[in-house]
Design an enzyme around this catalytic site. Structure first.
Site, short mmCIF file in Angstrom:
data_model
loop_
_atom_site.label_atom_id
_atom_site.label_comp_id
_atom_site.label_asym_id
_atom_site.label_seq_id
_atom_site.Cartn_x
_atom_site.Cartn_y
_atom_site.Cartn_z
N ARG A 233 14.94 5.12 -28.86
CA ARG A 233 14.66 4.75 -27.48
C ARG A 233 15.82 4.56 -26.59
O ARG A 233 16.00 4.58 -25.21
CB ARG A 233 13.57 3.61 -27.36
CG ARG A 233 12.45 4.13 -27.19
CD ARG A 233 11.48 2.83 -27.26
NE ARG A 233 10.17 2.92 -26.54
CZ ARG A 233 9.06 3.01 -27.21
NH1 ARG A 233 9.19 3.26 -28.50
NH2 ARG A 233 7.84 2.96 -26.58
N ARG B 185 -4.81 -1.60 -26.83
CA ARG B 185 -3.66 -2.41 -26.90
C ARG B 185 -3.32 -3.41 -26.00
O ARG B 185 -3.89 -3.02 -24.70
CB ARG B 185 -2.44 -1.26 -26.88
CG ARG B 185 -2.19 -0.79 -28.29
CD ARG B 185 -1.32 0.41 -28.28
NE ARG B 185 0.06 0.15 -27.55
CZ ARG B 185 0.92 0.69 -27.56
NH1 ARG B 185 0.98 2.06 -28.08
NH2 ARG B 185 2.12 0.60 -27.00
N ARG C 144 7.06 -0.58 -18.84
CA ARG C 144 7.45 0.53 -19.94
C ARG C 144 8.03 1.93 -19.37
O ARG C 144 9.01 2.44 -19.92
CB ARG C 144 6.35 0.72 -20.69
CG ARG C 144 6.08 -0.54 -21.68
CD ARG C 144 4.63 -0.49 -21.93
NE ARG C 144 4.17 0.27 -23.03
CZ ARG C 144 2.86 0.95 -23.17
NH1 ARG C 144 1.94 0.20 -22.62
NH2 ARG C 144 2.64 1.68 -24.28
N ARG D 8 -7.04 4.61 -22.58
CA ARG D 8 -7.24 4.81 -24.04
C ARG D 8 -7.55 3.55 -24.76
O ARG D 8 -7.26 2.31 -24.66
CB ARG D 8 -5.84 5.25 -24.49
CG ARG D 8 -4.49 4.46 -24.69
CD ARG D 8 -3.37 5.05 -24.97
NE ARG D 8 -2.10 4.22 -25.02
CZ ARG D 8 -0.84 4.43 -25.25
NH1 ARG D 8 -0.81 5.66 -25.69
NH2 ARG D 8 0.18 3.65 -25.17
N LYS E 125 2.45 11.60 -27.88
CA LYS E 125 3.19 11.55 -29.04
C LYS E 125 2.37 11.19 -30.48
O LYS E 125 2.61 11.97 -31.44
CB LYS E 125 4.56 10.69 -29.09
CG LYS E 125 5.18 10.94 -27.74
CD LYS E 125 6.54 10.27 -27.71
CE LYS E 125 6.35 8.65 -27.54
NZ LYS E 125 5.65 8.23 -26.64
P1 AMP Z 1 5.08 2.14 -28.62
O1 AMP Z 1 3.80 1.83 -29.52
O2 AMP Z 1 5.79 3.32 -29.07
O3 AMP Z 1 4.48 2.35 -27.13
O4 AMP Z 1 5.89 0.65 -28.52
C1 AMP Z 1 5.29 -0.35 -28.08
C2 AMP Z 1 6.29 -1.56 -27.84
O5 AMP Z 1 7.26 -1.43 -29.01
C3 AMP Z 1 7.34 -0.89 -26.77
O6 AMP Z 1 6.82 -0.95 -25.56
C4 AMP Z 1 8.55 -1.77 -26.97
O7 AMP Z 1 8.44 -3.23 -26.78
C5 AMP Z 1 8.68 -1.92 -28.65
N1 AMP Z 1 9.29 -0.79 -29.28
C6 AMP Z 1 8.69 0.49 -30.13
N2 AMP Z 1 9.62 1.19 -30.48
C7 AMP Z 1 10.93 0.62 -30.06
C8 AMP Z 1 12.15 1.24 -30.05
N3 AMP Z 1 12.50 2.25 -30.64
N4 AMP Z 1 13.12 0.41 -29.48
C9 AMP Z 1 12.94 -0.60 -28.86
N5 AMP Z 1 11.42 -1.19 -28.66
C10 AMP Z 1 10.56 -0.55 -29.31
#
Ligand code: AMP
Length: 218
Positions: free
Chosen positions: A88, A161, A172, A127, A13
């Protein structure tokens, strides 16, 4: 055009969002980036989110809605936006649907990145990004052209990360299947979901998205 990107961690994404941003000028709004930024700044939102993020759990809806809506309402994005990593949960999707008409926006299409779990684990574990410009790389699938040097800006520092490890990733993915995947049906009901084969190479996926833009312009 306003797009929403739905898919598990590692589905591509963010990579595609950055490419679309460069080519079509849509603004990437990544909830994960917003939250990581808040954690780095040590803000109240960051403090509320940090523990959930390090475990790979979802940050509570009210915290995420606050920070994401702030960006949707105030960011300059004349060509539209791409929501990456948000919504989400069903509650987030419904809150978004309630907000958008009030600011004269609507989601045009929901791109669903379909990738099976084992490939996601391989992708996420390999990554990393350039510390300086944020360009994304992968040990196996997308190494820099010159080892140790960023293709885009020429710097030599890279970072991974903290939550891209096997244990957090397993959680996740479980959270994705339980909470986020059901949103595909939610957007199918609205006639907006487009399923994309996220296992295809980056350029192939980019080509598929180009076709969506071409069809929209026709
Ligand atoms: P991402 O970079 O999208 O993989 O997000 C990293 C982390 O941020 C996730 O594992 C969640 O802990 C938190 N996070 C990101 N977006 C959301 C969302 N829309 N709702 C809840 N937690 C989020």
């Amino acid at each position: 055009m306003n797009l929403l990107f739905l898919g598990p961690p590692g589905a591509g994404k963010g990579t595609q969002a950055k490419l679309i941003e460069e080519r079509f000028g849509l603004r990437q709004l990544s909830s994960g980036d917003m939250l990581r930024d808040a954690v780095a700044k040590g803000s109240a939102v960051g403090k509320a989110a940090q523990d959930y993020m390090s475990r790979g759990a979802l940050v509570p809806d009210e915290v995420v809605l606050g920070i994401v809506f702030e960006h949707i309402k105030h960011a300059r994005m004349p060509k539209g936006f791409m929501l990456d990593g948000f919504p989400r949960t069903q509650a987030q999707a419904e809150a978004l649907d309630a907000l958008l008409p009030s600011i004269g926006r609507a989601i045009d299409k929901v791109l669903v990145f379909d990738v099976d779990d084992q490939l996601l684990i391989d992708r996420v574990e390999g990554r990393y990004t350039c510390t300086h410009c944020g360009e994304g790389y992968h040990h196996k699938f997308k190494p820099p052209r010159v080892a140790g040097t960023c293709d885009k800006c020429g710097h030599h520092d890279f970072k991974r990360r903290a939550d891209d490890n096997a244990e957090t990733m397993a959680h996740r993915l479980a959270v994705y299947h339980a909470e986020t995947r059901p949103l595909i049906a939610y957007y199918q009901t609205q006639g907006k979901a487009v399923i994309i084969d996220g296992t295809a190479p980056i350029e192939t996926v980019t080509g598929i998205i180009d076709d969506i833009f071409a069809a929209d312009a026709a």
